[in-house]
Design an enzyme around this catalytic site. Structure first.
Site, short mmCIF file in Angstrom:
data_model
loop_
_atom_site.label_atom_id
_atom_site.label_comp_id
_atom_site.label_asym_id
_atom_site.label_seq_id
_atom_site.Cartn_x
_atom_site.Cartn_y
_atom_site.Cartn_z
N GLY A 51 0.89 -1.14 -0.07
CA GLY A 51 0.09 -0.15 -0.04
C GLY A 51 0.73 1.15 0.07
CD GLU A 85 16.24 4.12 -6.33
OE1 GLU A 85 15.32 3.33 -6.49
OE2 GLU A 85 17.44 3.81 -6.32
#
Length: 537
Positions: A51, A85
């Site tokens: 989630g 990233e």
């Protein structure tokens, strides 16, 4: 790609950034090697919770890690998430000092710095599809990564060797980046630690002995050295309270436990005096760092099989008895030094006030406790802890109490040093505690030789066990706390009647015994020795 964790608190040592092309080969092997070193790694589904949104989770993962490894493969820059990233990682590197280790996986570092080769094509593609400012952030961050010192993987050696180099580099960087805590445990040991680290680097030194009286800080110093050098060893183990554990569980059980941990094998059971094949050969294949703490018998060292450890292994042994270390074939014996006055005051203050220095109103009283402790970390810790939050009157009362009684926690540790003493050593210890402390060594040897066969040998044994010492080589001395323990041993046997004591030294007791003719036969022998000392000295 990499993935995530829901918490922003640090719960990972390493964030691993990579492109899918290396996922099931090089990166998978690197991940296993890092985990085998007990490093907590932020990696893909291992840490992605159901989630969560990918990008926020990634940013949290970077923030929650101490170090980022970026595996720069040929197709790395084609991934938008990988570049995001890198941008986040380099932002944290600039603003927070986040550690970055680039791995140039079969790519030229200059192509990373200059956005050349396959990377040029990838960035040109992004420029045609993504906002200009976003691509600018990516290119700047990517170029900065290329300027960092990293590990360039080529075909000149195996990937296994490269992975070992990476793991070693990561553990070293993490150790060096750990905050230098001004912990009470580390006060005053830096110089000794530095010298011992130099010894460990010497190829001809395999076994190092740490020698000193109980409570002087042998275990703390051994642990500080152990933590500093452990990343350099395949196997490392700190075995605390060896003598006590052997008493409780037996030497075979402790050795089997040691071997199981070193060889990563459950339930090793060797019930013979020596270690046999194939364990000898297996031990010989590994480079071991082992601390054997609080050893009381040289046989305990040999029994653990240290002679079978592989080349480059180091064994640190702590003991209160120098002869144990000599017989245990220590290549170097280090006498653990007591703390100087400044370090003693700082250590005492961390426990008595939770500060590095004493409160002004308690300065003089603090100095009295420091003087009493005579550089013993154990005594400073116990005394300071007992005084925390107490009033000045209570402090003054504690000072008076110390003139006759040793704190139980300190006494328990120091009394254990007397266990196993022979009758000769025990008598000499009590004689010095009651009468002879501070006298000239040659006079003490002469007097005691009149009463005991082998007195000089007994004195030397007590020196090796840190129960006696020699000031400037001429006078015999003993720590004040050991002196009080010796006197207390004598007092406990004659609480009601001083005349029954084996030794009398307190003027009031001497007066009472003589005035009321209370001297027992045993006391006459010892008491006249006291008279002889008084007259002759």
């Amino acid at each position: 790609m990499a993935s995530s964790s829901s918490s922003c608190s640090t719960k990972h040592q390493v964030f691993l950034s990579f492109r899918g092309e290396t996922r099931f080969n090089f990166t998978a092997h690197l991940l296993k090697a890092l985990k085998d070193k007990a490093l907590n790694v932020f990696f893909d589904e291992d840490t992605l919770e159901t989630g969560e949104q990918l990008l926020p989770a990634l940013s949290q993962g970077i923030a929650a890690s101490n170090l980022s490894i970026i595996v720069l493969s040929k197709d790395f820059a084609s991934s938008k998430s990988c570049l995001a990233e890198v941008s986040d990682i380099m932002d944290r590197n600039r603003s927070e000092g986040h550690i970055v280790l680039p791995i140039f996986y079969h790519v030229d570092p200059s192509n990373v710095r200059n956005l050349g080769g396959s990377f040029k094509t990838s960035f040109e593609d992004h420029e045609s599809r993504r906002p200009t400012d976003e691509v600018k952030r990516w290119t700047d961050a990517f170029a900065k990564v290329g300027k960092l010192k990293g590990i360039h993987i080529q075909d000149n050696k195996s990937e296994t060797e490269y992975i070992q180099d990476i793991v070693d580099d990561v553990t070293r960087k993490l150790m060096n980046s750990a905050p230098r805590i001004t912990s009470e445990k580390l006060v005053g040991i830096d110089d000794q630690k530095k010298m011992l680290l130099g010894l460990i680097e010497q190829a001809d030194i395999r076994v190092i002995g740490f020698w000193g009286m109980g409570g002087i800080g042998k275990t703390i110093l051994a642990n500080a050295v152990f933590e500093e050098v452990s990343p350099k060893f395949e196997c490392r183990l700190f075995l605390k309270d060896v003598s006590e554990k052997i008493k409780k569980q037996g030497d075979e059980s402790l050795r089997n436990e040691l071997l199981s941990k070193l060889l990563d094998e459950k339930e090793i059971c060797i019930d013979t005096p020596s270690i046999s094949y194939p364990y000898q050969d297996r031990l010989n294949n590994i480079k071991v760092l082992l601390v054997l703490d609080d050893v009381s018998d040289p046989d305990q060292i040999d029994f653990m099989g240290v002679k079978y450890f592989g080349p480059g292994s180091k064994i640190i042994v702590t003991s209160r008895d120098r002869q144990v270390l000599r017989n245990g074939r220590a290549n170097h014996i280090h006498e653990v030094k007591k703390l100087n006055k400044n370090d003693s005051l700082q250590l005492f203050s961390t426990f008595a006030f939770k500060l590095l220095n004493p409160v002004a109103d308690f300065q003089d009283l603090s100095c009295k406790f420091v003087e009493y402790a005579q550089g013993s970390p154990l005594a400073l810790k116990v005394l300071g802890s007992n005084l925390y939050t107490k009033s000045k009157k209570e402090w003054e009362s504690e000072v008076d109490k110390l003139k006759q009684y040793v704190e139980p926690k300190i006494s328990q540790i120091l009394k254990s040093s007397l266990d196993g003493l022979g009758e000769l050593e025990k008598n000499i210890f009590l004689d010095v505690a009651c009468f002879l402390k501070g006298e000239k060594m040659d006079i003490v040897e002469k007097i005691l030789s009149n009463y005991y066969m082998g007195a000089m040998c007994g004195i030397r044994n007590l020196v090796d066990k840190c129960l006696l010492d020699s000031i400037d080589g001429y006078h015999i001395c003993m720590h004040d706390m050991l002196e009080e323990i010796g006197k207390d041993i004598v007092r406990q046997k004659c609480k009601e009647n001083p005349g029954k004591c084996s030794r009398i030294w307190f003027p009031k007791d001497v007066d009472q015994v003589l005035r009321y003719n209370q001297v027992s036969a045993n006391c006459i022998y010892i008491f006249f020795r006291c008279l002889f000392l008084t007259i002759s000295l």
